[in-house]
Structure formats: C-alpha cells, structure tokens
Scaffold this motif. Structure first.
Motif, PDB file in Angstrom:
ATOM      1  N   PHE A 133      47.067 -73.424  76.156  1.00 11.14           N
ATOM      2  CA  PHE A 133      47.786 -72.734  77.231  1.00 11.14           C
ATOM      3  C   PHE A 133      47.989 -71.247  76.910  1.00 11.14           C
ATOM      4  CE2 PHE A 133      49.361 -77.126  78.289  1.00 11.14           C
ATOM      5  CZ  PHE A 133      48.585 -77.240  79.431  1.00 11.14           C
ATOM      6  N   VAL A 164      44.530 -69.543  77.484  1.00  7.85           N
ATOM      7  CA  VAL A 164      44.228 -69.452  78.913  1.00  7.85           C
ATOM      8  C   VAL A 164      45.129 -68.404  79.572  1.00  7.85           C
ATOM      9  CG1 VAL A 164      44.312 -70.703  81.113  1.00  7.85           C
ATOM     10  CG2 VAL A 164      43.274 -71.781  79.111  1.00  7.85           C
ATOM     11  N   ALA A 165      46.401 -68.366  79.180  1.00  7.17           N
ATOM     12  CA  ALA A 165      47.335 -67.392  79.761  1.00  7.17           C
ATOM     13  C   ALA A 165      46.968 -65.956  79.393  1.00  7.17           C
ATOM     14  CB  ALA A 165      48.762 -67.697  79.308  1.00  7.17           C
ATOM     15  N   PRO A 220      42.856 -64.191  81.687  1.00  9.87           N
ATOM     16  CA  PRO A 220      42.891 -64.528  83.117  1.00  9.87           C
ATOM     17  C   PRO A 220      41.548 -64.953  83.695  1.00  9.87           C
ATOM     18  CG  PRO A 220      44.010 -62.440  82.705  1.00  9.87           C
ATOM     19  CD  PRO A 220      43.358 -62.852  81.421  1.00  9.87           C
ATOM     20  N   GLU A 225      41.173 -68.583  83.013  1.00  4.39           N
ATOM     21  CA  GLU A 225      42.070 -69.335  83.900  1.00  4.39           C
ATOM     22  C   GLU A 225      41.465 -69.452  85.295  1.00  4.39           C
ATOM     23  OE1 GLU A 225      46.665 -69.278  85.591  1.00  4.39           O
ATOM     24  OE2 GLU A 225      45.910 -67.555  84.463  1.00  4.39           O
ATOM     25  N   ASN A 226      40.937 -68.349  85.819  1.00  2.00           N
ATOM     26  CA  ASN A 226      40.338 -68.370  87.160  1.00  2.00           C
ATOM     27  C   ASN A 226      39.135 -69.303  87.225  1.00  2.00           C
ATOM     28  OD1 ASN A 226      42.197 -66.591  88.263  1.00  2.00           O
ATOM     29  ND2 ASN A 226      40.989 -64.788  87.710  1.00  2.00           N
TER      30      ASN A 226
END
Length: 174
Positions: A58, A61-62, A65, A68-69
């Motif tokens: 997490f 991923v944070a 971006p 995450e997308n």
C-alpha cells in the motif's frame, strides 16, 4: 520442541539404517518432513508476514500514482462486480476466479515482495553434502544464509534499475 525434532531425525536415520533402504527413499522421507515443517512455519507465522507485505504494498502504490491508476484501470476492465445490499448498505463482490485476470496487480505484489520481503533472510542447514547452482560446495550440516532482501536489490539479477519499483518487470508477452 527441539528434543522432539532431534528424536525424529535420529529415528529417521535408524529406520533408514535398519531397513537398509536406498538413499533416495531416505531423502524423500526427509523431504516430506521438510515440506511439512515449512508449511507449518508459513501457517503459524503467516499473520505478521502478510501484514508486513501489505503495508509495503500500500505504501508503494500510494507513492507511485501511475501504478495505482494502472491497477484501478485493470480492476475496472476485468472485474464484474456483484451488488448486494445488507443492512441497508450497498456492497460489491466479485468471484475469486476473476482475480486471475489481474496481471498488473499480481506484478505489483511481486515487485513489492522483491523490494521488501516480509522475511528478509533465511537460513538452512544442509542435510547432506551438495553443490549449489553457483558452483559452491556445501558440506553436510553446513549453514547457508540466504538474504532475500539483498538478492532483491542485486544489479546482476535485476539490472541497473534494481532499486526502482517497476511492476512491469514481472509481465512477459507470452
């Protein structure tokens, strides 16, 4: 606990000696014990390793971006969500088989485990003399220390960008 394991090993050796079975069958018996012990270790110690792996996932991923997308796009494109209302709340579910289609998510998890393995190193003791793929000779009862953390950052294995979080390195065109 260690005394029981030592007794099991002695008993295994005695059985092998008494029955005069070939080395392959004795090794197979020891392999089964190894697999059982390893599986038990994973089940017993799984809580901390899973939570550690997810925290790093997490965080990565944070802080990336674009990753995450891509994960969100993949979920939207490949998952059929089923709506269920319970206690006045809308909840969405998906079938477990659908997760197999999330290739980029899988790659991001693998990349997380490469960079931040929940178990950074491990040690093994050789049950018998052997030669590693690298050509190193191992003696019986010799301890081998394996650093997953260091291996995940080796330029010789992962290339010049070994310190970068790049899930794409896990995706092949097959």
């Amino acid at each position: 606990m260690e005394e029981e394991e030592e007794e099991e090993v002695k008993e295994d050796e005695q059985i092998c000696a008494l029955r005069k079975t070939d080395k392959f069958l004795c090794a197979l018996r020891k392999t089964d014990k190894f697999l059982r012990d390893t599986a038990f270790s994973f089940l017993g110690a799984g809580n901390d390793t899973i939570s550690s792996g997810l925290v790093w996932f997490f965080w990565l991923v944070a802080t990336h971006p674009s990753v995450e997308n891509k994960i969100l796009e993949e979920i939207k494109a490949n998952m059929v969500m089923y709506k269920r209302e319970e206690d006045g709340e809308k909840r969405f579910f998906f079938k477990a088989k659908q997760v197999n289609s999330l290739v980029y998510l899988h790659a991001a998890l693998c990349e997380t485990l490469r960079l931040y393995p929940p178990i950074p190193y491990n040690h093994k003791i050789a049950a018998q003399a052997d030669i590693l793929p690298s050509g190193h000779h191992i003696k019986k009862n010799q301890t081998v220390l394996i650093s997953y953390y260091a291996m995940g950052r080796m330029e010789e294995i992962w290339g010049n960008d070994c310190l970068e979080f790049k899930p794409e390195r896990w995706i092949s065109e097959c």
